[in-house]
Every structure is written in C-alpha cells, then in structure tokens.
Write an enzyme that holds these catalytic residues in place. Sequence first.
Site, PDB file in Angstrom:
ATOM      1  N   PRO A  68      -4.589 -62.293-122.415  1.00 39.20           N
ATOM      2  CA  PRO A  68      -4.810 -60.873-121.138  1.00 39.20           C
ATOM      3  C   PRO A  68      -4.709 -61.233-120.098  1.00 39.20           C
ATOM      4  O   PRO A  68      -4.188 -61.207-119.200  1.00 39.20           O
ATOM      5  CB  PRO A  68      -5.592 -60.585-121.437  1.00 39.20           C
ATOM      6  CG  PRO A  68      -6.094 -61.262-123.346  1.00 39.20           C
ATOM      7  CD  PRO A  68      -5.876 -62.701-123.357  1.00 39.20           C
ATOM      8  N   LYS A 171       5.363 -61.115-110.208  1.00 38.37           N
ATOM      9  CA  LYS A 171       5.944 -60.101-111.336  1.00 38.37           C
ATOM     10  C   LYS A 171       4.675 -59.006-110.695  1.00 38.37           C
ATOM     11  O   LYS A 171       5.025 -57.844-111.062  1.00 38.37           O
ATOM     12  CB  LYS A 171       4.896 -60.827-112.589  1.00 38.37           C
ATOM     13  CG  LYS A 171       3.812 -59.793-113.500  1.00 38.37           C
ATOM     14  CD  LYS A 171       5.496 -58.883-114.291  1.00 38.37           C
ATOM     15  CE  LYS A 171       4.460 -57.828-114.796  1.00 38.37           C
ATOM     16  NZ  LYS A 171       5.324 -57.583-115.324  1.00 38.37           N
TER      17      LYS A 171
END
Length: 304
Positions: A68, A171
């Site tokens: 995560p 990203k």
Amino acid sequence: MSVSRIAFIGLGNMGGGMAANQAKAGRDVLAFDLSEAALKRAVEAGCKAAASAAEAVREADVVITMLPAGPHVRKVYDEQVLPNARPGTVMVDCSTIDVESARAVAAQVKAAGFRFADAPVSGGTAAADAGSLAFMVGCDEADFALVEEILAPMSRATIRAGDHGTGQAAKICNNMVLGISMIAVCEAVALAEKLGLDPERFFEITSKSSGQCWSVTSYYPWPGPVPAAPSNRGYEGGFATAMMLKDLKLAQDAAAKAGAATPMGAQAEGLYALFERLGAGGKDFSAILHLLRGQLGDIGLPKP
Ligand code: NAD
C-alpha cells in the site's frame, strides 16, 4: 542472471493480476500476502503460496513488492527482504510511495550489496490483469535492461525516469494529473446531467472532442460507455479513494518541499479527503462523481 524465480509480496487489487502474469509467462512465483483470500486467488492463478515473505524471498532470484504505502515497504524490506535475500537477488518495488522512502530503501538495499529499482505503475487493475501496465523506473542505468526483462510479462511500456526515486517522482506527478482530471470529468458529467444531456451521449461527444483524456476514455465515471471501468461494478475494486488521497498527499508534500505551486492538486486533495471522510475511502476514486452530483445515496452512503 536468471529471473525465473520471483518472490511476489502484496497480492491485492494490483499485485494479484501482476503476479498471475509472471506465472503465465512460465516463471516460478512464490507469492505472499497477509490476506489469505488474496493468497488463495494468486494460487488459483498459478502462483505458489509461501508461508511468509521471508520464506518467499529465501528461494528467489527476484523480489517484487506491491504494497500500500511507504511504511509497509520500509518494514517489509527491513524485516523480511534484506535479512533473507540470497546474494545477487534483484529487488523491484512497484508500490506507489514517497520519494524519500524510495531513496532510503534504495540506499539500504545497495549498502547490503543488492540491486534495486523503484518501478511504480500506471494503468489500473484492468491493465494489471491484462499485463499492459506502464512502468516508470528509477534505477542505476546499468541495471535497466535487467529490470525491463523482469517487468516484461506485466508491461506494455517500461520507461527509465532516472536514478532511484525518480520513478516515484514520475508517478506522483502523473497521479496528480489523474486526480485533478477525474474531478474535472465528474464535474462535467454532473453538469451535463443537470442540463438534460444524457451522460452516455456526453461520453460519445467528449471522447472525440478536446475534453478527451484517460479519465474519459478508459475510466468513465458514469456506468455504460467503458465496460472495464469500476463505474460498472458499483465502484468496487479499482483504485481506492484512500489510495488516490495518499498519492495526492505525497504530491502536496513533495511540492511543499520543492517550492512548486500546485493549487489544483491541493484542491483535488481537499475534495478526496472530504469524500473519504464521508465513508468512501474503500470505493474507487471515480465514485466522487456522486459527491459532485449531490447523490451519495446512489453509492450507498448517507447524505452528509
Ligand atoms: P491493495 O490494498 O488492494 O493491495 C495491497 C496488498 O498488500 C493487500 O492485499 C495487503 O494485504 C498487502 N499487504 C500489506 N502489508 C503487507 C505485508 N507486510 N506483507 C504482505 N502483504 C502485505 O492495494 P492496490 O490497489 O493493489 O495498490 C498497491 C499499490 O499500487 C499502492 O501503492 C497503490 O497506490 C498502487 N497503485 C494502485 C493502482 C490501482 O488502480 N489500484 C494503480 C496504480 C498504482
């Protein structure tokens, strides 16, 4: 070197499909996740279950992590990966995490004598399942060809962004565009509806006009026009609002440190934070359409 034995840690919405594609390519995938259900799905897709991350790592040439957030990655590398890796093991983290954590893990991995790449992905769960993700890679130039070979069964494009940490920089900048553009599309769909324009007809028009973008053509938030979009399955699976919020926070933190002005990114962060507070953290981020329509009941949430 051989890339045939892969320890794959983190088999959630993304990692599950990615590990399955490594297995489909004929590689030996030793899979681990804290969730038994996720592990079971990976085994059904051709992976071998490991009893722990440490066990998977001990037998692998390559370690891929899809976790995560930064704290999970730091902990797993610290406690499971580094103490158990064999000499020569290559480590690739595909999670989206903060640049600082990526650089800290890279330094730790290199100091222990291993090779590392931060290689976060773009494309969502449909591309994870189809093996058509885009990877943005931060690694030593000399390691890039090997990293590309490792990622090949999961990838339609693998691009080196630069040295360690720049994959994550790419990203979070990319996801800031996505977070903002999804809100723009949702606002337009909600307005179209109020003006008596069918949202499906609006899709036909905007997907061929200057409003065209990924949030329209691959992820339309209104059910119907894009069958693979989470809007067609009650906004379950996909890219959770809590994950999008995490990425927008990473972008805001990075912008504050770098002295960059990102006012739209800040607005998007505020809206997703509100949406999460209203109970939508687990829903796909495109469900924010229903907050903007003033119809949270349509996704099973109480009106604020
Ligand atoms: P997810 O929550 O579905 O999966 C994460 C998995 O990690 C879970 O199955 C969890 O049990 C497992 N996990 C957590 N701690 C662990 C540990 N210590 N050991 C083993 N397993 C552990 O999340 P996701 O949607 O698959 O996203 C994973 C990463 O990919 C995130 O960083 C996210 O930002 C990024 N990402 C997601 C998408 C998307 O569309 N979902 C797209 C691009 C990037």
